[in-house]
Design a protein around this motif. Structure first.
Motif, short mmCIF file in Angstrom:
data_model
loop_
_atom_site.label_atom_id
_atom_site.label_comp_id
_atom_site.label_asym_id
_atom_site.label_seq_id
_atom_site.Cartn_x
_atom_site.Cartn_y
_atom_site.Cartn_z
N LYS A 60 0.83 -1.20 0.00
CA LYS A 60 0.00 0.00 0.00
C LYS A 60 0.86 1.25 0.00
N LYS A 61 1.94 1.22 0.82
CA LYS A 61 2.84 2.37 0.87
C LYS A 61 3.52 2.58 -0.47
N ARG A 62 3.98 1.45 -1.07
CA ARG A 62 4.60 1.56 -2.39
C ARG A 62 3.61 2.08 -3.42
N SER A 63 2.36 1.60 -3.35
CA SER A 63 1.38 2.01 -4.34
C SER A 63 1.03 3.48 -4.20
N GLN A 64 1.06 4.01 -2.95
CA GLN A 64 0.78 5.42 -2.74
C GLN A 64 1.84 6.29 -3.41
N TRP A 65 3.12 5.97 -3.19
CA TRP A 65 4.19 6.76 -3.82
C TRP A 65 4.23 6.53 -5.32
N ALA A 66 3.87 5.31 -5.75
CA ALA A 66 3.79 5.05 -7.19
C ALA A 66 2.68 5.87 -7.82
N GLU A 67 1.59 6.04 -7.09
CA GLU A 67 0.48 6.86 -7.58
C GLU A 67 0.90 8.34 -7.67
N VAL A 68 1.64 8.81 -6.67
CA VAL A 68 2.14 10.18 -6.70
C VAL A 68 3.05 10.39 -7.91
N TRP A 69 3.95 9.44 -8.15
CA TRP A 69 4.85 9.54 -9.30
C TRP A 69 4.07 9.49 -10.62
N ARG A 70 3.05 8.65 -10.67
CA ARG A 70 2.24 8.54 -11.89
C ARG A 70 1.53 9.86 -12.18
N ARG A 71 1.00 10.49 -11.15
CA ARG A 71 0.31 11.76 -11.34
C ARG A 71 1.28 12.89 -11.63
N LEU A 72 2.48 12.81 -11.04
CA LEU A 72 3.48 13.83 -11.33
C LEU A 72 3.94 13.75 -12.78
N LYS A 73 4.07 12.53 -13.30
CA LYS A 73 4.52 12.38 -14.70
C LYS A 73 3.53 12.97 -15.70
N LYS A 74 2.28 13.07 -15.31
CA LYS A 74 1.28 13.65 -16.22
C LYS A 74 1.43 15.16 -16.33
N ASN A 75 2.09 15.77 -15.37
CA ASN A 75 2.29 17.21 -15.38
C ASN A 75 3.55 17.53 -16.20
N LYS A 76 3.36 17.99 -17.41
CA LYS A 76 4.49 18.21 -18.31
C LYS A 76 5.42 19.31 -17.81
N MET A 77 4.86 20.35 -17.22
CA MET A 77 5.70 21.44 -16.74
C MET A 77 6.55 20.97 -15.55
N ALA A 78 5.96 20.14 -14.69
CA ALA A 78 6.72 19.60 -13.55
C ALA A 78 7.85 18.71 -14.03
N MET A 79 7.61 17.92 -15.05
CA MET A 79 8.66 17.05 -15.59
C MET A 79 9.75 17.87 -16.28
N LEU A 80 9.36 18.99 -16.90
CA LEU A 80 10.36 19.88 -17.48
C LEU A 80 11.25 20.45 -16.37
N GLY A 81 10.63 20.90 -15.29
CA GLY A 81 11.41 21.40 -14.16
C GLY A 81 12.30 20.33 -13.56
N LEU A 82 11.80 19.09 -13.48
CA LEU A 82 12.59 17.99 -12.93
C LEU A 82 13.78 17.68 -13.83
N ALA A 83 13.58 17.76 -15.14
CA ALA A 83 14.68 17.52 -16.08
C ALA A 83 15.77 18.58 -15.93
N ILE A 84 15.34 19.84 -15.80
CA ILE A 84 16.31 20.92 -15.62
C ILE A 84 17.08 20.73 -14.31
N LEU A 85 16.38 20.38 -13.25
CA LEU A 85 17.03 20.15 -11.96
C LEU A 85 18.01 19.00 -12.03
N THR A 86 17.64 17.95 -12.74
CA THR A 86 18.54 16.80 -12.89
C THR A 86 19.83 17.20 -13.58
N ILE A 87 19.71 18.00 -14.63
CA ILE A 87 20.90 18.49 -15.33
C ILE A 87 21.76 19.34 -14.41
N LEU A 88 21.13 20.23 -13.64
CA LEU A 88 21.88 21.09 -12.72
C LEU A 88 22.59 20.29 -11.64
N VAL A 89 21.90 19.29 -11.09
CA VAL A 89 22.52 18.47 -10.04
C VAL A 89 23.69 17.68 -10.60
#
Length: 300
Positions: A18-47
């Motif tokens: 259940k705990k894994r599925s909750q965080w998996a659900e959060v990740w699934r919903r986050l991936k649908k947000n294109k602007m959030a994924m763009l920000g995550l990609a930029i942050l990954t490059i910076l890190v």
């Protein structure tokens, strides 16, 4: 006996799934947000850039070594972002400056979350006079603009990387204390907390094992946005000479030293300014995406 053990094992596995599925659900919903994924990609490059900065540009020979013959040169193949007033490569200094800015931002927010989260959890869980005292102290800190409080702390301790992190971290403590307190107040009277008390769990175990994990969502969102604020505060303090000291590279300090040459050497301030803007934009995009992904009211 064997049946009881098997049932217990199955219960534990269900909780883990259940705990894994909750965080998996959060990740699934986050991936649908294109602007959030763009920000995550930029942050990954910076890190990644900050982690491998020493492999991209040598600190001693490229970042801080002066070459006055080639000072204030515009962008070229040899120097993609040009050179500064001492002939140092701006691109190399920005790469190493990313390491400083991200380190200060993350560690300052960590200090804020640890101190503010602890105070907020204690105030929300115990309530009464202790809650009143803690939150009135937080109100006093909130009455002082955070940047002024950070300036006062750095001025008292002296400008250095560690003191900068402490100053920015302490100035943000009240925000996290109030967020955690409000979350704890909404959780402490629920049935699973009463059940934990009924089986003899002490207050420390209840706070650490039951309350804090259920209060993490708003803290994660605020922490992501807080890193952006900490980076901006770092740049502001360095801009006025209270942050990272020369010749160490830092985006705010680079803006300050390049200000006299703005009219005829635009690149000296433009690229560090863009780095600050893009980094804060990426963190805000990720923070907004996490807020939407973690908000149960937005689930379909």
């Amino acid at each position: 006996m064997t049946s009881n053990v098997a049932k217990g094992t199955m219960t534990v596995e269900k909780k883990k799934n259940k705990k894994r599925s909750q965080w998996a659900e959060v990740w699934r919903r986050l991936k649908k947000n294109k602007m959030a994924m763009l920000g995550l990609a930029i942050l990954t490059i910076l890190v990644l850039t900050a982690i491998f900065a020493d492999f991209i540009a040598d600190y001693d020979n490229v970042v801080i070594k002066q070459d006055l013959v080639n000072k204030l040169q515009g962008p070229s193949a040899e120097h993609p972002f040009g050179t500064d007033e001492f002939g140092r490569d701006i691109f190399a200094r920005m790469i190493h400056g990313a390491r400083v800015s991200l380190r200060v931002g993350i560690l300052a927010v960590g200090i804020s979350i640890i101190i503010g989260g602890t105070l907020g959890a204690i105030a929300g869980y115990y309530g009464g006079k202790l809650d009143n005292v803690i939150m009135r102290v937080m109100d006093i800190f909130l009455a002082i603009p955070s940047i002024l409080l950070a300036i006062a702390i750095v001025s008292a301790l002296g400008p250095s990387l560690m003191n900068l992190m402490i100053a920015i971290g302490i100035s943000s403590v009240p925000s996290y204390a109030r967020i955690v307190r409000s979350s704890v107040l909404s959780i402490r009277d629920q049935e699973f907390i009463e059940a934990a008390k009924a089986i003899g769990a002490n207050d420390l175990r209840i706070i650490l094992k039951h309350i804090i994990p259920n209060a993490l969502a708003p803290v994660i969102v605020q922490g992501t946005l807080g890193v952006a604020g900490a980076i901006l505060s770092t740049a502001g303090l360095s801009f006025i000479g209270l942050g990272i000291q020369p010749p160490a590279p830092e985006w705010g300090a680079m803006l300050a030293t390049g200000r006299p040459y703005l009219r005829y050497a635009w690149h000296v301030t433009t690229f560090p300014g863009l780095a600050i803007m893009i980094t804060i934009l990426a963190l805000n995009l990720v923070g907004d995406g996490l807020r939407d992904a973690l908000d149960p009211r937005l689930k379909q």
